[in-house]
Design a protein around this motif. Structure first.
Motif, mmCIF file in Angstrom:
data_model
loop_
_atom_site.group_PDB
_atom_site.id
_atom_site.type_symbol
_atom_site.label_atom_id
_atom_site.label_comp_id
_atom_site.label_asym_id
_atom_site.label_seq_id
_atom_site.Cartn_x
_atom_site.Cartn_y
_atom_site.Cartn_z
ATOM 1 N N CYS A 23 51.025 54.189 76.947
ATOM 2 C CA CYS A 23 51.892 53.975 75.795
ATOM 3 C C CYS A 23 51.315 52.867 74.920
ATOM 4 O O CYS A 23 50.394 52.158 75.313
ATOM 5 N N THR A 33 52.417 50.085 74.157
ATOM 6 C CA THR A 33 52.554 48.765 74.786
ATOM 7 C C THR A 33 51.335 48.472 75.661
ATOM 8 O O THR A 33 50.815 47.349 75.663
ATOM 9 N N HIS A 46 53.677 51.610 82.794
ATOM 10 C CA HIS A 46 55.096 51.648 83.160
ATOM 11 C C HIS A 46 55.688 53.053 83.070
ATOM 12 O O HIS A 46 56.818 53.268 83.446
ATOM 13 N N GLU A 47 54.912 54.015 82.561
ATOM 14 C CA GLU A 47 55.401 55.392 82.509
ATOM 15 C C GLU A 47 54.720 56.152 83.646
ATOM 16 O O GLU A 47 53.501 56.285 83.653
ATOM 17 N N GLU A 49 60.485 57.936 80.713
ATOM 18 C CA GLU A 49 60.729 56.579 80.193
ATOM 19 C C GLU A 49 60.724 56.540 78.658
ATOM 20 O O GLU A 49 61.695 56.067 78.046
HETATM 21 ZN ZN LIG Z 1 56.052 52.789 77.037
#
Ligand SMILES: [Zn+2]
Ligand SMILES: [Zn+2]
Length: 340
Positions: A47, A49, A66-67, A149
């Protein structure tokens, strides 16, 4: 008796880490946190981020990501073992007022997977509290579940404002998140326009049945197309800013009707210059929007309400993670996935 988790003690795994201002595939200890579940990552999504972190723009050092979707190897909740899961990324302290009110996402002492104080999902294994994990329905494949997410983040908007079929809504930004937001908001039946700069991405949204408008020129400011949109009365009741560019907010102010609401989805590095008198005079509501609930996102994927497949750019092996991150950073790239 030895558990699978005991067998993993002192064993190194591969992880895509940002350390000493460098992104690299490193040997890293299998993450073990007391009272938490150990998940073997099967697929993860890159992502914006993650890209920001790898450019050194965020204050995070460690394993990115985080995904994810994965399989539970070990958990205090034994019913989770062997199940395919996705996971809420924020873990609160469990003690403070916000945590007690079931809002760990805003806990001042929270950690967030691959973002804040906690190694992330671009690794063979990751650790999260068992209560963060949700079982993925059988009908939802890994390539869909990995979008849970960001899809939850898109759905958060509908928890924050009530969008009805009679509303005119604009989404600014045709990137990964803008695409998901557009698909989610389209479900309300409102009069929806996606505003972006990339022909291919606008075409993607158009194929999903959404009206699109193209911005010409380098920045998101005042442009020919925008002026055409602005002069059409009435202006937009809601504008979602998901451009990831500091000019997006100014464009949102151009588009919003008096007493309308702007929902901010982009996080910017640094400050944004803003003429706040326009917000005051036109009595605009400005709403910040971050993460969302996972259950509605999984239900939406299961029902086929949102087709995420066209948003996948390419799959890479975790071992080729540095290359995958380079691809994800290229302007115009949609979702790059990692497999374990
Ligand atoms: Zn993300
Ligand atoms: Zn807390």
């Amino acid at each position: 008796m030895k558990t699978a988790r005991d067998c993993l003690i002192n064993v190194d795994m591969k992880a895509l880490r940002f350390e000493d201002n460098k992104l690299r595939l490193a040997d890293s200890a299998v993450p073990r946190r007391d009272g938490e579940a150990l998940v073997r990552m099967t697929m993860a999504g890159i992502c914006s981020t993650d890209v920001e972190i790898a450019r050194g723009y965020a204050d995070f050092h460690g394993t990115l990501g985080h995904e994810f979707v994965g399989v539970v190897e070990e958990s205090p909740d034994r019913s989770q073992i062997g199940r395919r899961v996705v996971g809420e990324i924020n873990a609160g302290c469990g003690q403070c007022d916000l945590c007690r009110r079931n809002d760990p996402r805003h806990c001042p002492d929270r950690t967030a997977l691959g973002i804040r104080g906690r190694d992330g999902a671009f690794a063979e294994y990751l650790s999260l509290p068992p209560q963060n994990l949700l079982i993925v329905p059988d009908g939802v494949g890994d390539r869909q579940a990995v979008f849970t997410e960001p899809l939850a983040a898109a759905l958060a908007i509908l928890d924050q404002v009530e969008i009805r079929a009679s509303h005119r809504v604009a989404v600014v930004g045709d990137g990964k998140l803008g695409q998901l937001i557009t698909r989610v908001i389209a479900g309300t039946g409102c009069d929806l326009t996606l505003i972006g700069k990339h022909d291919a991405k606008l075409e993607l949204a158009a194929r999903a049945g959404v009206k699109t408008a193209k911005l010409c020129g380098a920045g998101l400011s005042r442009h020919v197309t925008t002026e055409a949109i602005i002069t059409k009365a009435p202006r937009f009741d809601f504008v979602v800013e998901a451009s990831g560019s500091s000019g997006g907010m100014e464009l949102a102010l151009d588009l919003i009707r008096p007493r309308g609401a702007i929902i901010l989805k982009s996080t910017f590095r640094g400050a944004v210059r803003l003429d706040t008198s326009r917000i005051v005079v036109n009595e605009i509501s400005v709403i910040g929007s971050r993460c969302g609930r996972f259950e509605p996102a999984l239900r939406l994927l299961e029902s086929g309400g949102v087709d995420v497949e066209p948003l996948v750019a390419r799959e890479y092996r975790l071992a080729d993670g540095v290359e995958a991150m380079a691809e994800a950073q290229r302007p115009g790239t949609l979702k790059v996935l990692l497999t374990n």
